[in-house]
Scaffold this active site. Structure first.
Site, PDB file in Angstrom:
ATOM      1  N   ILE A   1      74.771 -12.030  -7.934  1.00  0.00           N
ATOM      2  CA  ILE A   1      73.921 -13.206  -8.065  1.00  0.00           C
ATOM      3  C   ILE A   1      72.729 -12.959  -8.988  1.00  0.00           C
ATOM      4  O   ILE A   1      72.216 -13.883  -9.606  1.00  0.00           O
ATOM      5  CB  ILE A   1      73.452 -13.689  -6.677  1.00  0.00           C
ATOM      6  CG1 ILE A   1      74.663 -14.062  -5.825  1.00  0.00           C
ATOM      7  CG2 ILE A   1      72.510 -14.873  -6.779  1.00  0.00           C
ATOM      8  CD1 ILE A   1      75.567 -15.112  -6.463  1.00  0.00           C
ATOM      9  N   GLY A   2      72.279 -11.715  -9.107  1.00  0.00           N
ATOM     10  CA  GLY A   2      71.208 -11.468 -10.064  1.00  0.00           C
ATOM     11  C   GLY A   2      70.390 -10.231  -9.811  1.00  0.00           C
ATOM     12  O   GLY A   2      70.283  -9.369 -10.670  1.00  0.00           O
TER      13      GLY A   2
ATOM     14  N   HIS B   1      72.281 -10.527   3.652  1.00  0.00           N
ATOM     15  CA  HIS B   1      71.098 -10.506   4.506  1.00  0.00           C
ATOM     16  C   HIS B   1      71.284  -9.591   5.715  1.00  0.00           C
ATOM     17  O   HIS B   1      70.414  -9.511   6.572  1.00  0.00           O
ATOM     18  CB  HIS B   1      70.755 -11.924   4.957  1.00  0.00           C
ATOM     19  CG  HIS B   1      70.348 -12.803   3.817  1.00  0.00           C
ATOM     20  ND1 HIS B   1      71.272 -13.461   3.042  1.00  0.00           N
ATOM     21  CD2 HIS B   1      69.130 -13.105   3.306  1.00  0.00           C
ATOM     22  CE1 HIS B   1      70.626 -14.152   2.105  1.00  0.00           C
ATOM     23  NE2 HIS B   1      69.337 -13.943   2.237  1.00  0.00           N
TER      24      HIS B   1
END
Length: 774
Positions: free
Chosen positions: A444-445, A707
């Site tokens: 995602i980055g 997470h």
């Protein structure tokens, strides 16, 4: 006239809770030491509020992770698959508690974390209660009673805060389609009765039931159950004063329902919807007290006493001061703790500080508003005069207006006239340009922001290293990340975002109109705290913000490297935004600045640009009749950022932890070439939306939960990919985690990404074989 608080920040003035929690997870401190930190924070909060003159001080507003998770434990709604772990960790309650939020992967157990999503229209995340038909509830955790008694021992009688039974059920999900969770109310209420019985025995006078769903669209069944639940609870406890707290919206067509409930006080949010007061005052029953939420619990601007006192005086005239309680609009967990903790020599311009108010200052505002409202000549009081001087100073400041920005906003329609070809045409051009395989694997980055990386930034800020030394350290970190990604086999790489302190703050620091706190932390989830920028003026960009780092990363590899940007809606909603103009106008200002960055990236050769919008769904108003206006300007803002690029440039966006089903057509209207979304914690349930909606562009359903520290296996990821491929055409499918990896450790990230890539390669081989067979 009483003063009341709905909840106070629980993180500690110096983020003591974060440090202690993470130390406990790392097995550096014991459960007793963590509990001691929690107790110290609670006592500090209670004593401050008592000394500040608050009459109704909340307890049970503290949480080690999340207040909904606390309620899950309190009512014994632990998912069945965790029961064996609960028995195993019988004497380690805190470790079991955190396992629900973070997963558990040791001692032969491999349990994923429970689902997490956004708390209404905020950036706070809560753990979603997961119920089953025939759910059995039991009074398992006595935290509300224990914390009430803890405050009582300190000489403070508090007001316990509970998530109301109806809102608890409405926040929940049921693992069986077609089953109505509201049917569980008769099983749930006895637990509330047991809990209230203990609170009554301990001496509780007031109890606050948070029922924010009263500001939302409710079914007739739910409306009736509100009456049933509170009639039964009040009949059992006529001597306890019940307060129902609503916030984030207006009662609207639930006004009559709320005012008919057999409770002693009703709290309403008058910062979001002050216009609802007039109607409510007309029909408030004589036996009910109104809690007026006149101090904004979600923003950092000083209260305008003239405006608030106008509302208070209207209420006094209609129902009398003895039936009025003054409160913040909502819990102050959404506000930083103390403006006095800010360093005056940096961060916030000196002129802006008098315009601001944090949690402690908001508590003081309540006390001052109460005193002023009881003084017929309050306009001559020094406190009122100073308040109005600060309000007028902000209103007249030249920092608020930029003529160049205003001119661009007036001509924004011409920006949107530049249109790209349709997706199928673009996809062919992009494939020729990028030469990607089926099911390309990417992230995602962000990559881990290690203690070492954060330390470099601190040393730079303290002047212990030069800017040049800092840049060399970051470049080396990017170099290592690119090398590892190539070795691991990712198809589209990222530079890792090591130079960024936060995905919003980083961009705000490079744009005009933003200010930054030094200690303005608020909780996003668990130990993840954010420090939102303050948008106080017109927004513009004066120079490129990301091109240097992206160009360097691209120079190290022949593979595509994504340019990484945060979208305008997310920057807007994850900041403390100015309240003197429409949100849409500020959003368009940000969108134009991001558009400039997109065009700079493309001009210098970046062919994949990701514009993250994780907050798009979060920003939806609570009432559906207000959705269209928001979605129109939110989608338009995204299109402003992305519509100017060439067909060969691939635009990505990312969204996470939200329910998208109701707005999937608007997500499609963004017209991003690739959208990546959170799916793992919900066990790919979001994919159901694609069975009913033919999403036209490419999709990357996040297939592992970042997470949680838990590392998913290759087989687990492969199973999720196969599930995704059953709904999404394989030629549209991307493989990625569900969010950025900033908060994780490299020792978790590397094996997880390696397993993800192996699963992607297996899917690619499967696709090739099936293609040949056809």
């Amino acid at each position: 006239m009483l003063t009341n608080n709905l909840g106070f920040p629980r993180i500690g003035i110096n983020r003591e809770l974060k440090k202690a929690s993470e130390a406990f997870w790392a097995e550096k401190i014991s459960a007793d030491e963590l509990e001691k930190t929690g107790m110290e924070i609670r006592l500090t909060n209670w004593k401050f509020q008592k000394d500040a003159g608050i009459d109704l001080i909340p307890s049970n507003d503290f949480s080690f992770y999340d207040q909904v998770l606390d309620m899950i434990m309190t009512v014994g709604a632990v998912p069945t698959e965790y029961i064996c772990l609960k028995n195993f960790l019988r004497n380690e309650l805190l470790e079991f508690y955190f396992s629900l939020a973070r997963g558990y992967q040791k001692e032969g157990y491999d349990l994923p974390a429970m689902e997490m999503t956004k708390w209404f229209d905020t950036n706070y995340h809560y753990i979603v209660p997961e119920l089953v038909p025939g759910q059995r509830f039991n009074y398992f955790l006595k935290k509300p009673v224990n914390e009430f008694n803890e405050a009582k021992e300190a000489g403070i009688i508090t007001k316990p805060v509970l998530i109301g039974p109806l809102s608890f059920l409405l926040l929940s999900k049921v693992r069986l389609k077609g089953f109505d969770r509201m049917e569980m109310l008769p099983s749930l209420l006895p637990v509330y009765i047991d809990l209230l019985s203990d609170l009554q025995k301990s001496g509780a006078v007031w109890v606050q039931f948070d029922e924010p769903f009263l500001t939302m669209d409710l079914s007739d069944v739910s409306k009736n159950l509100y009456k049933v639940a509170y009639k039964e609870l009040k009949a059992e406890f006529p001597d306890i004063k019940f307060m129902i707290a609503t916030y984030f919206g207006r009662l609207g067509n639930n006004t009559s329902l709320a005012l008919q409930l057999p409770v002693d006080a009703l709290h309403i949010d008058l910062t979001r919807y002050p216009e609802q007061l007039e109607e409510i005052l007309r029909v408030t029953p004589e036996e009910m007290t109104l809690s007026l939420g006149v101090v904004d619990g979600r923003n950092i601007w000083k209260n305008d006493y003239k405006k608030s006192l106008g509302l208070i005086q209207s209420a006094i005239k209609q129902i009398g001061e003895e039936r009025i309680i003054l409160s913040p609009s909502c819990s102050l967990i959404h506000s930083p703790i103390d403006l006095a903790a800010e360093k005056r020599d940096k961060g916030i311009p000196e002129e802006v500080i008098p315009w601001m108010s944090f949690a402690k200052q908001k508590i003081n505002e309540l006390y001052e508003l109460r005193n002023l409202s009881l003084n017929k000549d309050y306009t001559s009081q020094s406190i009122f005069i100073k308040n109005q001087e600060d309000i007028n100073s902000r209103r007249k400041s030249h920092h608020l207006n930029n003529d160049n920005v205003r001119n661009r906003i007036e001509n924004i329609g011409s920006v949107l006239q530049t249109k790209r070809s349709n997706f199928q045409v673009r996809k062919l051009k992009q494939q020729k340009e990028l030469n990607l395989p089926i099911c390309p694997a990417t992230t995602i980055g962000s990559f881990p922001q290690t203690t070492e990386v954060r330390g470099w930034r601190q040393k730079l800020n303290k002047g212990e290293i030069t800017t040049g030394e800092y840049r060399d350290l970051i470049r080396n970190e990017i170099k290592n990340a690119i090398a590892w990604q190539e070795e691991a086999g990712l198809d589209v790489l990222v530079h890792g975002e090591f130079e960024r302190n936060d995905m919003v703050e980083y961009f705000g620091e490079m744009m005009d109109g933003f200010a930054f706190t030094t200690n303005g932390w608020i909780q996003s989830y668990g130990s993840r705290y954010v420090k939102p920028p303050v948008i106080y003026g017109d927004v513009s960009r004066s120079r490129p913000m990301t091109t240097e780092w992206i160009n360097y990363a691209r120079s190290l590899t022949s593979k595509p490297v994504k340019g990484m940007l945060t979208g305008p809606v997310t920057i807007l909603l994850w900041s403390f935004v100015r309240d003197d103009k429409p949100l849409s106008e500020t959003c368009f200002q940000i969108a134009l600045a991001i558009r400039d960055e997109v065009l700079d990236l493309e001009r210098e050769g970046t062919r994949i640009i990701q514009i993250d919008e994780p907050a798009l769904r979060e920003g939806l108003p609570l009432r559906k009749d207000e959705w269209d206006d928001y979605l129109e300007w939110a989608v338009k803002a995204f299109r402003v950022t992305s519509s100017g690029v060439d067909d060969r440039t691939q635009i990505h966006t990312h969204m996470c932890y939200s329910e998208f089903n109701d707005i999937i057509q608007h997500i499609a209207a963004l017209d991003a070439d690739v959208i990546t979304i959170e799916c793992s914690r919900s066990r790919m349930e979001f994919l159901d939306v694609f069975a009913n909606f033919n999403y036209p562009n490419d999709i990357g359903p996040g297939i592992y939960d970042i997470h949680s520290p838990r590392i998913p296996s290759v087989n687990e990821i492969s199973d999720l990919l196969l599930k995704a491929a059953g709904v999404i055409s394989i030629d549209k499918l991307w493989v990625n985690p569900d969010c950025g990896l900033k908060t994780r450790r490299w020792e978790e990230v590397k094996p997880a990404i390696t397993n993800m890539i192996k699963a992607a390669k297996m899917m690619q081989k499967k696709s090739i074989v099936e293609s040949r067979e056809q």
